[in-house]
Design a protein around this motif. Sequence first.
Motif, mmCIF file in Angstrom:
data_model
loop_
_atom_site.group_PDB
_atom_site.id
_atom_site.type_symbol
_atom_site.label_atom_id
_atom_site.label_comp_id
_atom_site.label_asym_id
_atom_site.label_seq_id
_atom_site.Cartn_x
_atom_site.Cartn_y
_atom_site.Cartn_z
ATOM 1 N N ASN A 1 -2.063 36.592 6.582
ATOM 2 C CA ASN A 1 -0.700 36.332 6.145
ATOM 3 C C ASN A 1 -0.578 36.675 4.668
ATOM 4 N N GLY A 2 0.650 36.909 4.230
ATOM 5 C CA GLY A 2 0.884 37.100 2.811
ATOM 6 C C GLY A 2 0.784 38.547 2.375
ATOM 7 N N LEU A 3 0.849 38.718 1.059
ATOM 8 C CA LEU A 3 0.857 40.048 0.464
ATOM 9 C C LEU A 3 -0.299 40.289 -0.495
ATOM 10 N N ALA A 4 -0.945 39.214 -0.925
ATOM 11 C CA ALA A 4 -1.937 39.343 -1.993
ATOM 12 C C ALA A 4 -3.094 40.260 -1.613
ATOM 13 N N HIS A 5 -3.450 40.304 -0.326
ATOM 14 C CA HIS A 5 -4.614 41.094 0.082
ATOM 15 C C HIS A 5 -4.326 42.587 0.179
ATOM 16 N N TYR A 6 -3.058 42.968 0.155
ATOM 17 C CA TYR A 6 -2.696 44.366 0.399
ATOM 18 C C TYR A 6 -3.320 45.297 -0.649
ATOM 19 N N GLU A 7 -3.050 45.062 -1.906
ATOM 20 C CA GLU A 7 -3.589 45.927 -2.951
ATOM 21 C C GLU A 7 -5.095 45.738 -3.111
ATOM 22 N N GLU A 8 -5.586 44.523 -2.893
ATOM 23 C CA GLU A 8 -7.026 44.263 -3.006
ATOM 24 C C GLU A 8 -7.818 45.080 -1.986
ATOM 25 N N ALA A 9 -7.351 45.077 -0.739
ATOM 26 C CA ALA A 9 -8.066 45.780 0.329
ATOM 27 C C ALA A 9 -8.136 47.276 0.064
ATOM 28 N N LEU A 10 -7.108 47.818 -0.568
ATOM 29 C CA LEU A 10 -7.074 49.258 -0.813
ATOM 30 C C LEU A 10 -8.043 49.688 -1.913
ATOM 31 N N LEU A 11 -8.658 48.735 -2.591
ATOM 32 C CA LEU A 11 -9.692 49.052 -3.575
ATOM 33 C C LEU A 11 -11.057 49.269 -2.917
ATOM 34 N N LEU A 12 -11.164 48.917 -1.642
ATOM 35 C CA LEU A 12 -12.422 49.097 -0.914
ATOM 36 C C LEU A 12 -12.680 50.583 -0.670
ATOM 37 N N PRO A 13 -13.942 50.971 -0.463
ATOM 38 C CA PRO A 13 -14.270 52.406 -0.325
ATOM 39 C C PRO A 13 -13.962 52.996 1.047
ATOM 40 N N GLN A 14 -13.603 52.172 2.016
ATOM 41 C CA GLN A 14 -13.397 52.692 3.369
ATOM 42 C C GLN A 14 -12.240 53.697 3.423
ATOM 43 N N ARG A 15 -12.431 54.722 4.221
ATOM 44 C CA ARG A 15 -11.440 55.795 4.320
ATOM 45 C C ARG A 15 -10.312 55.468 5.297
ATOM 46 N N HIS A 16 -10.547 54.480 6.166
ATOM 47 C CA HIS A 16 -9.557 54.142 7.192
ATOM 48 C C HIS A 16 -9.249 52.644 7.095
ATOM 49 N N ILE A 17 -8.049 52.312 6.624
ATOM 50 C CA ILE A 17 -7.670 50.913 6.425
ATOM 51 C C ILE A 17 -6.282 50.676 7.015
ATOM 52 N N ALA A 18 -6.175 49.627 7.821
ATOM 53 C CA ALA A 18 -4.900 49.274 8.442
ATOM 54 C C ALA A 18 -4.643 47.781 8.247
ATOM 55 N N PHE A 19 -3.377 47.414 8.395
ATOM 56 C CA PHE A 19 -2.962 46.022 8.253
ATOM 57 C C PHE A 19 -2.152 45.626 9.477
ATOM 58 N N CYS A 20 -2.297 44.361 9.867
ATOM 59 C CA CYS A 20 -1.557 43.829 11.012
ATOM 60 C C CYS A 20 -0.675 42.667 10.589
ATOM 61 N N SER A 21 0.433 42.561 11.253
ATOM 62 C CA SER A 21 1.306 41.398 11.151
ATOM 63 C C SER A 21 1.340 40.759 12.528
ATOM 64 N N ALA A 22 0.717 39.590 12.650
ATOM 65 C CA ALA A 22 0.600 38.918 13.949
ATOM 66 C C ALA A 22 1.723 37.908 14.122
ATOM 67 N N GLN A 23 2.536 38.106 15.136
ATOM 68 C CA GLN A 23 3.672 37.217 15.363
ATOM 69 C C GLN A 23 3.528 36.399 16.641
ATOM 70 N N PHE A 24 2.324 36.383 17.209
ATOM 71 C CA PHE A 24 2.069 35.566 18.392
ATOM 72 C C PHE A 24 1.674 34.159 17.970
ATOM 73 N N GLY A 25 1.634 33.259 18.938
ATOM 74 C CA GLY A 25 1.177 31.899 18.678
ATOM 75 C C GLY A 25 -0.209 31.693 19.256
ATOM 76 N N ALA A 26 -1.086 31.061 18.482
ATOM 77 C CA ALA A 26 -2.450 30.802 18.938
ATOM 78 C C ALA A 26 -2.910 29.459 18.415
ATOM 79 N N LEU A 27 -3.678 28.766 19.233
ATOM 80 C CA LEU A 27 -4.220 27.460 18.833
ATOM 81 C C LEU A 27 -5.690 27.405 19.231
ATOM 82 N N LYS A 28 -6.555 27.142 18.276
ATOM 83 C CA LYS A 28 -7.979 26.989 18.553
ATOM 84 C C LYS A 28 -8.220 25.580 19.066
ATOM 85 N N GLU A 29 -8.642 25.488 20.330
ATOM 86 C CA GLU A 29 -8.858 24.183 20.953
ATOM 87 C C GLU A 29 -10.233 23.627 20.596
#
Length: 298
Positions: free
Chosen positions: A101-129
């Motif tokens: 969640n959030g935006l803070a990780h967006y620019e941080e992640a792009l500083l990594l050396p990996q050539r293939h980087i994607a981001f997800c926005s998860a709008q489902f509901g999940a509960l860890k039982e």
Amino acid sequence: MSVQIIGGGAVGLLVASFLAEQNVSVTIITRREEQASSLNEGGLYRNNIDGSTINVEVVASTAPVSQASLVIIATKYTELHAIYPMLKKLSPDVPLLFLQNGLAHYEEALLLPQRHIAFCSAQFGALKENDNTVSHRGIGVLKTAIERGDEGRFSILKEMNQKNFPVTFEGNAEQILFEKVLLNCFINPLTAILKVKNGELVSNPNALKLLHALYNELMHAFPYMQKIFPFEEVERLCVQTAENTSSMLADRLAGRKTEIETIVGAVLKKAGKKGHAIPTLETLYGLIKAMEESGESS
């Protein structure tokens, strides 16, 4: 195809279950040996929305992530800074998918050396039982955007696409993250303060008034978002995830630090740069920060 998922929380477990259901080799990297043992011995259980339960085989480990066809990072933002050094050691060809969640990780992640980087926005509901059981609590789209590299490196996500777990590929990663941040701003701080499930924001008349006031202020600050999120869409999301306990409320009840900064703080800063005040959101932000500082959780 092998996928490694860093994070054994609700989101990581749910995504792992849908991948493993398609016979993808899934390894879940957990923090605790107890959870890893539970997943290895009993498999991963998913309680479905229709009341059925499935059990899939996964591998779990507390060892650092290694080479894989895809690495999915499904931890909270607050844990990312401990994970970045591990990701830097991976081959630059290993694709990374961030599910925060959030935006803070967006620019941080792009500083990594990996050539293939994607981001997800998860709008489902999940509960860890428990350590090896997750409940699918609400149907919602898993929006994915490739920020850098080849979309084909993330094609395995299409295997999960189904009626109860829709997956889409979008064109602008920063935009889908901001859209999710706004959705979180409508629901997370209010449910955390009022200590109610998502559905009560529309079923409780007083909560609905607060939600409406918050919506109007946010749309005044970001008018271009109104076409994307009419108020009816916000209400629909609350109804669709009516039985969900928001992540911010769950953190508050557990006495954990919330993601108030990367979600609400980020929106307040973005609005401030445009010269807009969002007084209702500012009040909620201040209340949650004060509760965190006082140690109050219930």
